[in-house]
Design an enzyme around this catalytic site. Structure first.
Site, mmCIF file in Angstrom:
data_model
loop_
_atom_site.group_PDB
_atom_site.id
_atom_site.type_symbol
_atom_site.label_atom_id
_atom_site.label_comp_id
_atom_site.label_asym_id
_atom_site.label_seq_id
_atom_site.Cartn_x
_atom_site.Cartn_y
_atom_site.Cartn_z
ATOM 1 N N SER A 56 0.931 -1.224 -0.107
ATOM 2 C CA SER A 56 0.040 0.122 0.048
ATOM 3 C C SER A 56 0.839 1.196 -0.195
ATOM 4 O O SER A 56 2.017 1.301 0.665
ATOM 5 C CB SER A 56 -0.938 0.079 1.356
ATOM 6 O OG SER A 56 -1.734 1.229 1.338
ATOM 7 N N ALA A 57 0.455 2.210 -0.601
ATOM 8 C CA ALA A 57 1.269 3.319 -0.767
ATOM 9 C C ALA A 57 1.075 4.681 0.353
ATOM 10 O O ALA A 57 2.014 4.883 0.942
ATOM 11 C CB ALA A 57 0.944 4.290 -1.989
ATOM 12 N N HIS A 58 -0.002 4.584 1.000
ATOM 13 C CA HIS A 58 -0.100 5.222 2.083
ATOM 14 C C HIS A 58 0.239 5.244 3.574
ATOM 15 O O HIS A 58 0.294 6.010 4.391
ATOM 16 C CB HIS A 58 -1.786 5.792 2.157
ATOM 17 C CG HIS A 58 -2.450 4.839 2.961
ATOM 18 N ND1 HIS A 58 -2.935 4.864 4.346
ATOM 19 C CD2 HIS A 58 -3.375 3.882 2.577
ATOM 20 C CE1 HIS A 58 -3.763 4.104 4.531
ATOM 21 N NE2 HIS A 58 -3.857 3.251 3.551
ATOM 22 N N CYS A 89 -8.594 0.416 11.723
ATOM 23 C CA CYS A 89 -9.416 -0.628 10.697
ATOM 24 C C CYS A 89 -10.589 -1.219 11.449
ATOM 25 O O CYS A 89 -11.347 -1.970 10.818
ATOM 26 C CB CYS A 89 -8.394 -1.581 10.282
ATOM 27 S SG CYS A 89 -6.532 -1.073 10.095
HETATM 28 C C1 LIG Z 1 -3.425 -0.549 6.240
HETATM 29 C C2 LIG Z 1 -3.341 -1.907 6.103
HETATM 30 C C3 LIG Z 1 -4.007 -2.581 5.025
HETATM 31 C C4 LIG Z 1 -5.017 -1.817 4.045
HETATM 32 O O1 LIG Z 1 -4.250 -1.148 3.121
HETATM 33 P P1 LIG Z 1 -5.222 -0.110 2.425
HETATM 34 O O2 LIG Z 1 -4.228 0.407 1.302
HETATM 35 O O3 LIG Z 1 -5.780 0.953 3.236
HETATM 36 O O4 LIG Z 1 -6.369 -0.836 1.786
HETATM 37 C C5 LIG Z 1 -4.129 -3.970 5.026
HETATM 38 N N1 LIG Z 1 -3.105 -4.622 5.873
HETATM 39 C C6 LIG Z 1 -2.349 -3.941 6.721
HETATM 40 C C7 LIG Z 1 -1.459 -4.976 7.750
HETATM 41 C C8 LIG Z 1 -2.172 -2.770 6.782
HETATM 42 O O5 LIG Z 1 -1.653 -1.912 7.765
#
Ligand SMILES: *Cc1c(COP(=O)(O)O)cnc(C)c1O
Length: 384
Positions: free
Chosen positions: A203-205, A327
């Site tokens: 994930s980029a963010h 989450c």
């Molecule tokens: C943030 C996160 C995700 C979800 O990623 P998104 O790009 O926000 O959909 C999945 N798994 C883990 C371990 C994360 O920390």
């Protein structure tokens, strides 16, 4: 207006780095690289495609992968869905899958869907340190085990899974390993050319890039089995259709190129800040660390605070941190990760996650310790 709370929630998301914004903006607007990467017949499309492929190269380099093995997605949630559902569909027959109780909901909820489709599932419990040990995975392997899905770094605890060692055993058994590495990039060595991993989610963010963009690594052993979950035009070698979001992709490429790795200056600085924070917080009364004290990234600390009268939500006006994983916040249930670790409801509800990153300063760390100290002692006074 009261000053904004200090940001101690880097594990939930990171601000986009200015250097990332620059390259991202270069893809927006009439004078910019705005073409559709799929428009192969003219210069606008070609320029956009070149930018997308350069970003793919940047991401691939950071994780030691071949660029062609990366598929762009909307984030790690989609990557996890594509990995598990895509392989399950490709296999045709339901089999046995191993995962853990510590996984992100994007894996747990997807696994629950496979369960409904007839898969048999083992959700491993962690050891007392919050770790999933290679031996535990090995012991759970069955003749019909097809897939193992484990996270590289736990988003709530900051603990590290030795996925490379697990991968060796899974591969020897003939099953595929999927690793959710959303929290691991820039913090752990990832070298897919030399690690026995078949699928990895990014994930980029979480790495100073924009939200809404991610990637899935689909290694050679997974490639033949993988079935697309989003159809419509056959983009990304048929594995994920939809017009590529050039600006997001370019931003992710820059973010990954800038992402550090263990041993570099940024990592060392964060290690020092983390040690200072940990020492300051653990010196307060009735504060303990959740999860392994050693096998962890320095960026994320999870603390159980049993001091009388301590109210974690009262901290939030001065410190932006997580009282439950972001989450899980939609539900308000006690953290499934902390419960799996053996904490009871009350202990889980009295735990907070403090996470730091690229822009955290020493002054902010000291201020955070002060705020915690006040919240703990004033809580105690209120009760006496
Ligand atoms: C943030 C996160 C995700 C979800 O990623 P998104 O790009 O926000 O959909 C999945 N798994 C883990 C371990 C994360 O920390």
């Amino acid at each position: 207006m009261p000053s904004a709370p200090l940001y101690f929630d880097y594990a939930a998301t990171t601000p986009v780095d200015d250097r990332v914004i620059e390259t991202l903006l270069a893809c927006l607007g009439r004078q910019a690289n705005f073409g559709n990467p799929a428009s192969s017949g003219h210069a606008y499309g070609q320029a956009a495609r070149d930018a997308v492929e350069m970003a793919r190269q940047q991401v691939a380099e950071r994780v030691g992968a071949t660029p062609a093995d990366l598929v762009w997605t909307s984030g790690a949630t989609e990557s996890n869905n594509l990995a598990l559902k895509g392989i399950a569909q490709g296999l045709g027959q339901p089999g046995h899958l191993i995962t853990s109780q510590l996984e992100h909901k994007a894996v747990l909820d997807t696994v629950a869907e496979l369960l409904r489709l007839g898969w048999s599932v083992t959700r491993l419990a962690p050891d007392a340190d919050g770790l999933i040990q290679p031996d535990a995975v090995q012991a759970a392997l069955r003749d019909d085990t097809r897939l193992v899905s484990l996270m590289a770094v736990n988003n709530e605890l900051g603990t590290i899974t030795d996925f490379a060692a697990i991968g060796e055993r899974v591969r020897e058994h003939g099953a595929l390993l999927h690793v959710d590495a959303a929290q691991a990039v820039g913090k752990l060595a990832i070298d897919l050319g030399h690690q026995a991993v078949d699928l990895m989610s990014f994930s980029a963010h979480k790495v100073y890039g924009p939200k809404g963009i991610g990637a899935l690594y689909v290694g050679p052993r997974a490639r033949a089995l993988m079935r697309a979950q989003i159809h419509g035009g056959g983009h990304e070698q048929g594995l994920r259709s939809g017009t590529l979001a050039t600006h997001q992709i370019v931003g992710m490429g820059t973010a990954f190129a800038l992402a550090g790795q263990p041993g570099d200056n940024e990592h060392q600085r964060i290690e020092q800040l983390s040690a200072r924070l940990r020492k300051g917080l653990l010196a307060l009364p009735d504060v303990s660390l959740n999860g392994s004290a050693e096998q962890r990234i320095p960026h994320t600390l999870n603390l159980c605070i049993l001091a009388k009268g301590f109210n974690s939500t009262a901290l939030a006006s001065e410190l932006a941190l997580s009282t439950t994983s972001a989450c899980n916040s939609a539900s308000n249930a006690a953290s499934h990760v902390l419960l799996a670790l053996g904490l009871d409801e009350a202990q889980a509800r009295k735990s907070v996650r403090v996470s730091i990153g690229r822009f955290t300063t020493e002054a902010e760390v000291d201020k955070a310790i002060e705020v915690f100290a006040r919240a703990i002692t004033s809580g105690a006074n209120a009760l006496w």
